[in-house]
Design an enzyme around this catalytic site. Sequence first.
Site, PDB file in Angstrom:
ATOM      1  N   GLY A 128       4.013  -3.846  -8.718  1.00 56.89           N
ATOM      2  CA  GLY A 128       2.675  -4.451  -8.719  1.00 56.89           C
ATOM      3  C   GLY A 128       2.684  -5.960  -8.883  1.00 56.89           C
ATOM      4  O   GLY A 128       1.637  -6.578  -9.072  1.00 56.89           O
ATOM      5  N   ASP A 258      -2.772  -1.855   8.433  1.00 57.28           N
ATOM      6  CA  ASP A 258      -3.298  -2.099   7.082  1.00 57.28           C
ATOM      7  C   ASP A 258      -3.420  -3.589   6.802  1.00 57.28           C
ATOM      8  O   ASP A 258      -4.007  -3.982   5.788  1.00 57.28           O
ATOM      9  CB  ASP A 258      -2.416  -1.427   6.016  1.00 57.28           C
TER      10      ASP A 258
HETATM   11  P1  AMP Z   1       2.209  -5.706   2.489  1.00 58.81           P
HETATM   12  O1  AMP Z   1       3.494  -5.652   3.219  1.00 58.81           O
HETATM   13  O2  AMP Z   1       2.116  -6.818   1.472  1.00 58.81           O
HETATM   14  O3  AMP Z   1       1.028  -5.662   3.383  1.00 58.81           O
HETATM   15  O4  AMP Z   1       2.177  -4.369   1.592  1.00 58.81           O
HETATM   16  C1  AMP Z   1       2.245  -3.065   2.133  1.00 58.81           C
HETATM   17  C2  AMP Z   1       1.921  -2.073   1.048  1.00 58.81           C
HETATM   18  O5  AMP Z   1       2.897  -2.116   0.003  1.00 58.81           O
HETATM   19  C3  AMP Z   1       0.574  -2.292   0.366  1.00 58.81           C
HETATM   20  O6  AMP Z   1       0.032  -1.049   0.055  1.00 58.81           O
HETATM   21  C4  AMP Z   1       0.967  -3.074  -0.867  1.00 58.81           C
HETATM   22  O7  AMP Z   1       0.006  -2.983  -1.899  1.00 58.81           O
HETATM   23  C5  AMP Z   1       2.277  -2.406  -1.253  1.00 58.81           C
HETATM   24  N1  AMP Z   1       3.157  -3.277  -2.045  1.00 58.81           N
HETATM   25  C6  AMP Z   1       3.836  -4.370  -1.609  1.00 58.81           C
HETATM   26  N2  AMP Z   1       4.548  -4.914  -2.625  1.00 58.81           N
HETATM   27  C7  AMP Z   1       4.321  -4.163  -3.720  1.00 58.81           C
HETATM   28  C8  AMP Z   1       4.773  -4.205  -5.082  1.00 58.81           C
HETATM   29  N3  AMP Z   1       5.605  -5.148  -5.517  1.00 58.81           N
HETATM   30  N4  AMP Z   1       4.326  -3.246  -5.922  1.00 58.81           N
HETATM   31  C9  AMP Z   1       3.483  -2.284  -5.498  1.00 58.81           C
HETATM   32  N5  AMP Z   1       3.039  -2.185  -4.247  1.00 58.81           N
HETATM   33  C10 AMP Z   1       3.435  -3.108  -3.346  1.00 58.81           C
HETATM   34 MG    MG Z   2      -0.812  -5.742   3.375  1.00 62.36          MG
END
Ligand code: AMP
Ligand code: MG
Length: 534
Positions: A128, A258
């Site tokens: 998170g 997403d």
């Molecule tokens: P993103 O690549 O940033 O668009 O993230 C893709 C998914 O992974 C989303 O659901 C994010 O909330 C989740 N996510 C990315 N990094 C983390 C993290 N460090 N902890 C929890 N969830 C994450």
């Molecule tokens: Mg994202």
Amino acid sequence: MSNEINSGLNFDNSYAEQLTGFYAPSQGDKAPAPVLIAFNQPLANCLGLDTDNLSERQLAAMLSGGVCIKGAAPLAQVYAGHQFGIFSPQLGDGRSILLGEVLDKSAERRDIHLKGSGPTAYSRAGDGKASIGVTLREYLMAEAMAQLNVPTTRALSVISTGESIKRHKPLAGAVLARVASSHIRVGTFEYFADRGQTGKVKQLADYVINRHYPQVSIYPEIQDNCYLRLLSEVCKSQAALVAKWMNLGFVHGVMNSDNMSICGETLDYGPCAFIDSYDPKALFSSIDTLGRYRYNNQPPAALWNLARFAETLLPLISTGAKQSLEQAFNVSNDFAANYRQKWLERMRRKLAIYNDESEDLALATTLMNSFEVNYQQYWLQGMRSKLGLSNAEAGDRKLADDLLEMMGAQKVDYTQLFRALAKAVSGEVGPATDLFAQPLLFKQWLQCWAERRERDRQTPTFRAAAMNAVNPIYIPRNHLVEQAITAAQEQADYSLFEKLQGVLSLPFTEREGLEQFACASADTTARYTTYCGA
Ligand code: AMP
Ligand code: MG
């Protein structure tokens, strides 16, 4: 609650109130030692944040997520998404929370969202958290895009948390506060459609129409069509957005569904970058091994995501709506009769739509008309502006394509060339021709462009000023972004970040002493690679 901070923000949380079941209430972690390292005062003013009566400590505590803010209703939004073409049924805000919606000084509704504020119900195996590097990168890129007049989420602040986060090596943690028209994504629709929850898809679509596309519901005579009209409007917003990216040389890098905002703002600055020398196949992301989201694949990638969005709306599209669709979008019946089958088959393959045929036609028609046709028009209009042309001629596409082809063949700097063309308008061709190792063909092109300008009379001064207002001199150059982020992440040295931010706040205004900010890295052998995560 007595320990609530009174922020001055005028919260009005429609998502929390109207969309129960679309999120999990969620509080951010309390940061051990929150410190404000970047703050966007003009944006804060616009939002109505009461910085006069809030200490820096209070701001840092508030914008890192660990304290209650009067009027906020923090939550983590749920969504799904196609990531590199593969469906993930359960994503959601895993490292972010929506603090709430604020009605800003112009009565605009804006989400305030924290990224890196700690685990939520949707964190899966993640912690998170986010690092200083990732959050400052998003701050810099989002604000640069805003100044370049690209629809985008905005960056309000970055707070270093005083916490070390575990990555390939320990990194200093941080929280980004970002502001968006909303955080509803294609993936939000996909989450409920995948579960067969048509009622929830409809609820979300109605909410989106009301919040972002009120024009969709003002045609009472074609009420039946409102979800197709919604699709059409979303397609148009995305067409306008991606055309701007392409006109500026921006590569988003991770156009998963997403990360595609329904309201048409650039969302989630991960492995994004601007091209230096023009290369239609430019690709920066370390994880995009097949080049799915490379520069020239962005329009089809957007269309592919929109096809996924369209599918979620299928159960809401009635037969009546489908029949009146062709009229609504002026698709000629002859065209439809002659080409329907072939075209449909092609569209099916292209968009990977595998549903019932009659519905395919309705969706494919809307997608083609609203995304593809609009995209081509927006892109070409953008190129005309870049070339200082105020009227339209049939040969303009070829003029633009010919230039790009030469630039690609000779690896000419994209940003510098368009800027140099403004000088060529008044006869100073050196700065542009000098960018070509073999300028012969380019000189011929300059002649064609000069002839074209003859048919679009403007004074050279006026034309050059119009060109300089759309062709930036300063973009976030990859090597400078990297240097700024590395210094901030590893030495807590924010000087280059601040300098770069200042330069990028006026991207169209040439200033003395900033020459190094207008160039690519001198090291032309190094391939720039961007990374996700952290
Ligand atoms: P993103 O690549 O940033 O668009 O993230 C893709 C998914 O992974 C989303 O659901 C994010 O909330 C989740 N996510 C990315 N990094 C983390 C993290 N460090 N902890 C929890 N969830 C994450
Ligand atoms: Mg994202």
